[in-house]
Design a protein around this motif. Structure first.
Motif: not given
Length: 204
Positions: A1-5, A84-90, A94-97
């Motif tokens: 599942m994408s981590v976008l949400p 920063w948090v968004g980039a770390l989560l992605a 590995g499901s989002l740039s």
């Protein structure tokens, strides 16, 4: 599942209280509540700094006008924390740039920060002394509740965050429009009094 949400929800929460977001995510990750939390956020030094700064914000956020100064100082901090948090989560999932997640988290944090800072300025003009405390507690519990919910239902939490963000932007727009109308009316009354004084004065 994408981590976008989760990235979107984290961005919204960062714009309201970045330190609470980092602290909550780190604690949830350390407790094994979610596998989506990267190790960086779980490091003891990160949790210690986030906890100390959260306590500082918890105090500053409840004092009239001090909260606005604090918000102004965090105009850059909160969006950067969201990115920063968004980039770390992605990067962890590995499901989002990383770049996409950073942009989503940062822009969402900037939008929610704008709502928070703008409404706080309006609250500071209110005569009720408890307005700041009530607003601050509502924000703290809101962030805690939505981020906790996101650990189990990320998509539903993202929907809630989006509704809160949209509602906040509408409220902010209405408040700003009302303030502008008030300022225009006050300027118009001053001009009318000035003209009346000139017309009623001795002839030149």
């Amino acid at each position: 599942m994408s981590v976008l949400p989760l990235v979107f929800t984290s961005g919204w929460a960062s714009g309201v209280n970045a330190y609470a977001l980092v602290l909550l995510l780190g604690l949830f990750g350390a407790a094994g509540v979610s596998d989506e939390i990267p190790q960086t956020l779980q490091r003891p030094e990160v949790l210690a700094v986030a906890g100390a700064l959260f306590l500082c914000e918890a105090v500053a956020d409840k004092i009239p006008y001090v909260d606005s100064v604090w918000d102004a100082a965090h105009t850059v901090v909160r969006p950067l924390a969201g990115a920063w948090v968004g980039a770390l989560l992605a990067g962890h999932s590995g499901s989002l740039s990383d770049v996409t997640a950073g942009l989503v988290g940062g822009s969402t944090a900037l939008a929610s920060h704008t709502v928070k800072a703008g409404t706080r300025m309006a609250v500071n003009a209110s005569p009720e002394p408890l307005s700041n405390v009530v607003m601050s507690l509502a924000e703290d519990f809101g962030v805690a509740g939505v981020v906790t919910f996101a650990m189990f239902h990320p998509l539903a939490a993202a929907v809630i965050a989006a509704v809160l963000l949209a509602g906040g932007l509408v409220v902010l727009f209405l408040v700003v429009s009302r303030i502008r109308r008030f300022l225009r009316r006050r300027a118009q009354r001053r001009e009318e009094r000035h003209l009346a004084a000139r017309e009623g004065g001795p002839p030149g």
